[in-house]
Design a protein around this motif. Structure first.
Motif, PDB file in Angstrom:
ATOM      1  N   LEU A   1       0.917  -1.276  -0.174  1.00  0.00           N
ATOM      2  CA  LEU A   1       0.108   0.129  -0.085  1.00  0.00           C
ATOM      3  C   LEU A   1       0.868   1.259  -0.188  1.00  0.00           C
ATOM      4  O   LEU A   1       2.023   1.153   0.060  1.00  0.00           O
ATOM      5  CB  LEU A   1      -0.802  -0.001   1.367  1.00  0.00           C
ATOM      6  N   GLY A   2      -0.106   2.391  -0.111  1.00  0.00           N
ATOM      7  CA  GLY A   2       0.814   3.757  -0.136  1.00  0.00           C
ATOM      8  C   GLY A   2       0.435   4.438   1.211  1.00  0.00           C
ATOM      9  O   GLY A   2      -0.653   3.911   1.806  1.00  0.00           O
ATOM     10  N   VAL A   3       1.145   5.608   1.525  1.00  0.00           N
ATOM     11  CA  VAL A   3       0.892   6.086   2.994  1.00  0.00           C
ATOM     12  C   VAL A   3       0.615   7.722   2.313  1.00  0.00           C
ATOM     13  O   VAL A   3       1.359   8.369   1.987  1.00  0.00           O
ATOM     14  CB  VAL A   3       2.007   6.139   3.929  1.00  0.00           C
ATOM     15  N   ARG A   4      -0.571   8.300   2.845  1.00  0.00           N
ATOM     16  CA  ARG A   4      -0.806   9.333   2.534  1.00  0.00           C
ATOM     17  C   ARG A   4      -0.973  10.319   3.945  1.00  0.00           C
ATOM     18  O   ARG A   4      -1.695   9.813   4.792  1.00  0.00           O
ATOM     19  CB  ARG A   4      -2.047   9.521   1.980  1.00  0.00           C
ATOM     20  N   ILE A   5      -0.210  11.120   4.117  1.00  0.00           N
ATOM     21  CA  ILE A   5      -0.020  11.779   5.525  1.00  0.00           C
ATOM     22  C   ILE A   5      -0.597  13.138   5.321  1.00  0.00           C
ATOM     23  O   ILE A   5      -0.604  13.847   4.467  1.00  0.00           O
ATOM     24  CB  ILE A   5       1.435  12.280   5.697  1.00  0.00           C
ATOM     25  N   VAL A   6      -1.559  13.105   6.349  1.00  0.00           N
ATOM     26  CA  VAL A   6      -2.564  14.618   6.493  1.00  0.00           C
ATOM     27  C   VAL A   6      -2.225  15.105   7.734  1.00  0.00           C
ATOM     28  O   VAL A   6      -2.215  14.723   8.701  1.00  0.00           O
ATOM     29  CB  VAL A   6      -3.957  13.919   6.647  1.00  0.00           C
ATOM     30  N   ALA A   7      -2.175  16.703   7.373  1.00  0.00           N
ATOM     31  CA  ALA A   7      -2.004  17.563   8.658  1.00  0.00           C
ATOM     32  C   ALA A   7      -2.963  18.726   8.635  1.00  0.00           C
ATOM     33  O   ALA A   7      -3.183  19.068   7.280  1.00  0.00           O
ATOM     34  CB  ALA A   7      -0.645  18.072   8.574  1.00  0.00           C
ATOM     35  N   ALA A   8      -3.531  19.074   9.547  1.00  0.00           N
ATOM     36  CA  ALA A   8      -4.750  20.164   9.414  1.00  0.00           C
ATOM     37  C   ALA A   8      -4.033  21.434   9.835  1.00  0.00           C
ATOM     38  O   ALA A   8      -3.483  21.822  10.930  1.00  0.00           O
ATOM     39  CB  ALA A   8      -5.822  19.915  10.412  1.00  0.00           C
ATOM     40  N   ALA A   9      -4.103  22.257   8.729  1.00  0.00           N
ATOM     41  CA  ALA A   9      -3.459  23.792   9.325  1.00  0.00           C
ATOM     42  C   ALA A   9      -3.957  24.606  10.323  1.00  0.00           C
ATOM     43  O   ALA A   9      -5.399  24.454  10.332  1.00  0.00           O
ATOM     44  CB  ALA A   9      -3.467  24.884   7.945  1.00  0.00           C
ATOM     45  N   GLY A  10      -3.365  24.964  11.150  1.00  0.00           N
ATOM     46  CA  GLY A  10      -3.861  25.654  12.354  1.00  0.00           C
ATOM     47  C   GLY A  10      -4.108  24.725  13.695  1.00  0.00           C
ATOM     48  O   GLY A  10      -4.812  25.026  14.696  1.00  0.00           O
ATOM     49  N   ALA A  11      -3.702  23.435  13.505  1.00  0.00           N
ATOM     50  CA  ALA A  11      -3.994  22.542  14.507  1.00  0.00           C
ATOM     51  C   ALA A  11      -3.034  21.519  14.987  1.00  0.00           C
ATOM     52  O   ALA A  11      -2.851  20.452  14.966  1.00  0.00           O
ATOM     53  CB  ALA A  11      -5.004  21.435  13.855  1.00  0.00           C
ATOM     54  N   LEU A  12      -1.578  22.214  14.851  1.00  0.00           N
ATOM     55  CA  LEU A  12      -0.263  21.677  15.217  1.00  0.00           C
ATOM     56  C   LEU A  12       0.146  22.081  16.826  1.00  0.00           C
ATOM     57  O   LEU A  12      -0.316  22.835  17.428  1.00  0.00           O
ATOM     58  CB  LEU A  12       0.715  22.088  14.180  1.00  0.00           C
ATOM     59  N   THR A  13       1.154  20.976  17.067  1.00  0.00           N
ATOM     60  CA  THR A  13       1.634  21.337  18.728  1.00  0.00           C
ATOM     61  C   THR A  13       3.465  21.397  18.251  1.00  0.00           C
ATOM     62  O   THR A  13       3.607  20.932  17.356  1.00  0.00           O
ATOM     63  CB  THR A  13       1.287  20.208  19.295  1.00  0.00           C
ATOM     64  N   SER A  14       3.890  21.618  19.142  1.00  0.00           N
ATOM     65  CA  SER A  14       5.287  22.045  19.267  1.00  0.00           C
ATOM     66  C   SER A  14       5.799  21.118  20.296  1.00  0.00           C
ATOM     67  O   SER A  14       6.921  21.336  21.015  1.00  0.00           O
ATOM     68  CB  SER A  14       5.669  23.434  19.756  1.00  0.00           C
ATOM     69  N   VAL A  15       5.285  19.665  20.228  1.00  0.00           N
ATOM     70  CA  VAL A  15       5.705  18.797  21.392  1.00  0.00           C
ATOM     71  C   VAL A  15       6.440  17.511  20.327  1.00  0.00           C
ATOM     72  O   VAL A  15       5.838  17.359  19.364  1.00  0.00           O
ATOM     73  CB  VAL A  15       4.742  18.256  22.120  1.00  0.00           C
ATOM     74  N   GLY A  16       7.425  16.897  20.835  1.00  0.00           N
ATOM     75  CA  GLY A  16       7.931  15.524  20.392  1.00  0.00           C
ATOM     76  C   GLY A  16       8.562  15.753  19.160  1.00  0.00           C
ATOM     77  O   GLY A  16       9.298  17.046  19.139  1.00  0.00           O
ATOM     78  N   VAL A  17       9.032  14.611  18.583  1.00  0.00           N
ATOM     79  CA  VAL A  17      10.083  14.777  17.678  1.00  0.00           C
ATOM     80  C   VAL A  17       9.962  15.535  16.451  1.00  0.00           C
ATOM     81  O   VAL A  17      10.959  16.189  16.068  1.00  0.00           O
ATOM     82  CB  VAL A  17      10.325  12.955  16.932  1.00  0.00           C
ATOM     83  N   PHE A  18       8.829  16.067  16.050  1.00  0.00           N
ATOM     84  CA  PHE A  18       8.594  16.809  15.120  1.00  0.00           C
ATOM     85  C   PHE A  18       8.233  18.299  15.644  1.00  0.00           C
ATOM     86  O   PHE A  18       8.171  19.160  14.883  1.00  0.00           O
ATOM     87  CB  PHE A  18       7.108  16.436  14.328  1.00  0.00           C
ATOM     88  N   GLY A  19       8.718  18.252  16.668  1.00  0.00           N
ATOM     89  CA  GLY A  19       8.304  19.776  17.381  1.00  0.00           C
ATOM     90  C   GLY A  19       8.993  21.041  16.822  1.00  0.00           C
ATOM     91  O   GLY A  19       8.512  22.156  16.873  1.00  0.00           O
ATOM     92  N   ALA A  20      10.367  20.610  16.185  1.00  0.00           N
ATOM     93  CA  ALA A  20      11.112  21.864  15.845  1.00  0.00           C
ATOM     94  C   ALA A  20      10.444  22.362  14.512  1.00  0.00           C
ATOM     95  O   ALA A  20      10.787  23.516  14.176  1.00  0.00           O
ATOM     96  CB  ALA A  20      12.527  21.383  15.629  1.00  0.00           C
ATOM     97  N   HIS A  21       9.302  21.493  13.676  1.00  0.00           N
ATOM     98  CA  HIS A  21       8.911  21.994  12.676  1.00  0.00           C
ATOM     99  C   HIS A  21       7.380  22.710  12.817  1.00  0.00           C
ATOM    100  O   HIS A  21       6.719  22.662  11.727  1.00  0.00           O
ATOM    101  CB  HIS A  21       9.012  20.873  11.847  1.00  0.00           C
ATOM    102  N   THR A  22       6.947  22.847  14.271  1.00  0.00           N
ATOM    103  CA  THR A  22       5.492  23.132  14.102  1.00  0.00           C
ATOM    104  C   THR A  22       5.570  24.152  15.321  1.00  0.00           C
ATOM    105  O   THR A  22       6.512  24.719  15.831  1.00  0.00           O
ATOM    106  CB  THR A  22       4.740  21.969  14.960  1.00  0.00           C
ATOM    107  N   ARG A  23       4.287  24.660  15.268  1.00  0.00           N
ATOM    108  CA  ARG A  23       4.077  26.027  16.390  1.00  0.00           C
ATOM    109  C   ARG A  23       2.785  25.509  17.275  1.00  0.00           C
ATOM    110  O   ARG A  23       1.961  24.514  16.888  1.00  0.00           O
ATOM    111  CB  ARG A  23       3.662  27.201  15.511  1.00  0.00           C
ATOM    112  N   VAL A  24       2.591  26.313  18.167  1.00  0.00           N
ATOM    113  CA  VAL A  24       1.369  25.810  19.330  1.00  0.00           C
ATOM    114  C   VAL A  24       0.257  26.446  18.657  1.00  0.00           C
ATOM    115  O   VAL A  24      -0.156  27.795  18.680  1.00  0.00           O
ATOM    116  CB  VAL A  24       1.858  26.302  20.670  1.00  0.00           C
TER     117      VAL A  24
END
Length: 303
Positions: A36-59
């Motif tokens: 199968l393939g993987v489709r990654i979804v993110a909702a703009a304005g609903a991100l956190t600054s926690v965890g391994v991806f934290g440097a790439h997000t805002r609260v």
């Protein structure tokens, strides 16, 4: 490269938390095994600054879509896609940025052609992952046209361990769909399937269910009826999947207790969204929270 129109997809919600990373890695591994393939979804304005991806997000920005800087969400998606492509170089990966509510963003993708399942984490603080702490997660599981798989925050502890498939059975139509899904997963993974049927003393339900023949108050009779019912529910799926080794468990316990005590962090628990008898209301109130919060491994919910 495969024709995009023929690719089937696992849809994964990410929001920058460790929980969403675990969900993404699990989904990628499953997709690689199944072609199968993987489709990654993110909702703009609903991100956190926690965890391994934290440097790439805002609260948790609150600006409306036409005023929202999508840069953080775009960077998160790019980082997540690169992360997974490094781990699974042959995997087909796509990304989707949405201005919709997290649950709506995932439902749009779930309804798309070729969608196989939706995968999310369960321990995020905001956005898609946090949905499973409250009503939004219940909404997703109740409305999704494809199975919803929830990964616990601590799932990394199960990496490298061979897992089984655990399915809860109660005779309802959602339960039957869960059985077929569970058999298919066990066949793909070449692993064992454990079918769990939980029963409780009928005397506890006498007032709610009306008159019951006296002989059915006997625990042995109730247990035997549960065993026979379980065998009947499994018979057709066994014929369709003779390669799957099945172990039956008929347990005198609450359904949630029976499932959580049977499953290990490496196992996939499969349940219907709404059941009959003991599994009734699995996605409603405290029972659903007990399954999703108590499970140490992934939980698949079928509507």
């Amino acid at each position: 490269m495969d024709d995009p129109t023929t690719t089937r997809w696992l849809i994964v919600g990410v929001d920058g938390t460790d929980s969403s990373r675990h969900a993404l890695e699990w989904a990628a591994q499953q997709a690689a095994l199944r072609g199968l393939g993987v489709r990654i979804v993110a909702a703009a304005g609903a991100l956190t600054s926690v965890g391994v991806f934290g440097a790439h997000t805002r609260v948790d920005p609150v600006a409306p879509p036409d005023e929202t800087d999508t840069g953080d969400a775009e960077r998160l998606l790019a980082y997540a896609a690169d992360w997974i492509s490094r781990l699974f170089p042959e995997l087909r990966v796509e990304t989707r940025l949405s201005y919709a509510r997290p649950v709506e963003a995932l439902l749009v993708e779930a309804a798309g052609e070729g969608s196989a399942a939706v995968v999310v984490g369960s321990r995020g603080l905001r956005g898609i992952v946090a949905a499973f702490v409250g009503s939004v997660g219940i909404e997703l599981a109740a409305r999704s046209p494809v199975p919803v798989v929830v990964l616990p925050h601590e799932h990394a502890a199960a990496h490298g361990v061979r897992g089984r498939v655990i399915v809860g059975i109660d005779g309802s139509e959602p339960s039957r769909r869960a059985v077929e899904f569970a058999f298919a997963q066990a066949a793909f993974a070449d692993t064992e399937l454990v079918a769990v049927s939980a029963w409780q003393p009928l005397v506890a339900f006498a007032a709610a269910t009306g008159p019951i023949p006296p002989e059915l108050f006997d625990d042995n009779t109730a247990a035997e009826a549960a065993r026979q019912s379980l065998a009947e529910e499994l018979s057709d799926a066994r014929l369709r999947h003779p390669e799957v080794t099945v172990h039956s468990r008929v347990v005198r316990a609450h359904p949630v207790v029976a499932l959580l005590e049977e499953a290990t962090p490496a196992d996939l628990i499969v349940v219907g969204s709404r059941g009959r008898g003991g599994f009734r209301g699995l996605l409603l109130g405290s029972v659903s929270h007990s399954v999703l919060h108590g499970a140490r491994g992934p939980v698949a919910i079928l509507r």
